[in-house]
Design a protein around this motif. Structure first.
Motif, PDB file in Angstrom:
ATOM      1  N   TYR A  77      29.848 -20.754  51.439  1.00 55.06           N
ATOM      2  CA  TYR A  77      28.455 -21.158  51.626  1.00 55.06           C
ATOM      3  C   TYR A  77      27.937 -21.858  50.369  1.00 55.06           C
ATOM      4  O   TYR A  77      27.194 -22.833  50.454  1.00 55.06           O
ATOM      5  CB  TYR A  77      27.588 -19.955  51.965  1.00 55.06           C
ATOM      6  N   ASN A  81      26.629 -25.677  50.406  1.00 53.18           N
ATOM      7  CA  ASN A  81      25.189 -25.841  50.180  1.00 53.18           C
ATOM      8  C   ASN A  81      24.837 -25.629  48.708  1.00 53.18           C
ATOM      9  O   ASN A  81      24.089 -24.710  48.372  1.00 53.18           O
ATOM     10  CB  ASN A  81      24.403 -24.844  51.041  1.00 53.18           C
ATOM     11  N   ASP A  83      22.869 -27.222  46.766  1.00 53.15           N
ATOM     12  CA  ASP A  83      21.485 -27.512  46.394  1.00 53.15           C
ATOM     13  C   ASP A  83      20.550 -26.316  46.566  1.00 53.15           C
ATOM     14  O   ASP A  83      19.429 -26.334  46.068  1.00 53.15           O
ATOM     15  CB  ASP A  83      20.953 -28.694  47.209  1.00 53.15           C
ATOM     16  N   GLU A  84      20.993 -25.260  47.231  1.00 53.96           N
ATOM     17  CA  GLU A  84      20.158 -24.079  47.426  1.00 53.96           C
ATOM     18  C   GLU A  84      20.214 -23.097  46.260  1.00 53.96           C
ATOM     19  O   GLU A  84      19.499 -22.107  46.265  1.00 53.96           O
ATOM     20  CB  GLU A  84      20.569 -23.350  48.704  1.00 53.96           C
ATOM     21  N   TYR A  85      21.054 -23.354  45.284  1.00 56.15           N
ATOM     22  CA  TYR A  85      21.253 -22.427  44.172  1.00 56.15           C
ATOM     23  C   TYR A  85      20.875 -23.099  42.862  1.00 56.15           C
ATOM     24  O   TYR A  85      21.244 -24.236  42.599  1.00 56.15           O
ATOM     25  CB  TYR A  85      22.707 -21.954  44.116  1.00 56.15           C
ATOM     26  N   GLU A  86      20.140 -22.341  42.022  1.00 59.77           N
ATOM     27  CA  GLU A  86      19.771 -22.857  40.707  1.00 59.77           C
ATOM     28  C   GLU A  86      20.879 -22.613  39.693  1.00 59.77           C
ATOM     29  O   GLU A  86      20.997 -23.318  38.713  1.00 59.77           O
ATOM     30  CB  GLU A  86      18.484 -22.191  40.205  1.00 59.77           C
ATOM     31  N   THR A  90      22.030 -16.790  40.998  1.00 57.21           N
ATOM     32  CA  THR A  90      21.536 -16.719  42.373  1.00 57.21           C
ATOM     33  C   THR A  90      22.679 -16.622  43.380  1.00 57.21           C
ATOM     34  O   THR A  90      22.432 -16.346  44.553  1.00 57.21           O
ATOM     35  CB  THR A  90      20.677 -17.951  42.704  1.00 57.21           C
ATOM     36  N   ARG A  96      18.879 -13.655  49.568  1.00 56.83           N
ATOM     37  CA  ARG A  96      18.575 -15.008  49.996  1.00 56.83           C
ATOM     38  C   ARG A  96      19.407 -15.437  51.196  1.00 56.83           C
ATOM     39  O   ARG A  96      19.213 -16.504  51.728  1.00 56.83           O
ATOM     40  CB  ARG A  96      18.812 -15.979  48.848  1.00 56.83           C
ATOM     41  N   GLY A  98      23.080 -16.353  53.242  1.00 54.61           N
ATOM     42  CA  GLY A  98      24.104 -17.332  52.956  1.00 54.61           C
ATOM     43  C   GLY A  98      25.530 -16.827  53.048  1.00 54.61           C
ATOM     44  O   GLY A  98      26.194 -16.653  52.045  1.00 54.61           O
TER      45      GLY A  98
END
Length: 100
Positions: A77, A81, A83-86, A90, A96, A98
């Motif tokens: 995941y 993806n 761009d969903e993690y800083e 995280t 969150r 995933g």
């Protein structure tokens, strides 16, 4: 299907890193994942006994396989993806969501 099946109410508690929590949500995906792991456990041990395989070896194989599946699904995941993690902190935050 509803993402949150129900909530477990809590008294007015303040946690150090989380803050104020009034309830704990129980998510439908987590319940289905838990049920599938329990059913898989009983199927694995039942089939191992039927085929004459040692139960303790198959139980160890099942635990390792189930843990590896959850970890690798989280990593997949993250790869699909990003761009969903800083950052990597995280990545281990399962609140969150995933899993692939």
């Amino acid at each position: 299907m509803y993402p949150i099946l129900f909530r477990i109410p809590l008294p007015d508690w303040d946690f150090p890193f989380v803050g104020h929590v009034d309830s704990i949500p129980i998510y439908s995906y987590g319940v289905m994942l838990g049920i599938s792991l329990v059913v898989g456990w009983y199927l694995t041990l039942g089939l191992a006994e039927r085929d004459g395989l040692p139960r303790h070896v198959m139980a160890n194989n099942y635990v390792i396989t189930a843990l590896a599946a959850v970890v690798v699904s989280r990593l997949l995941y993250f790869v699909t993806n990003p761009d969903e993690y800083e950052g990597l902190a995280t990545l281990v935050s399962f609140q969150r969501g995933g899993l692939v």
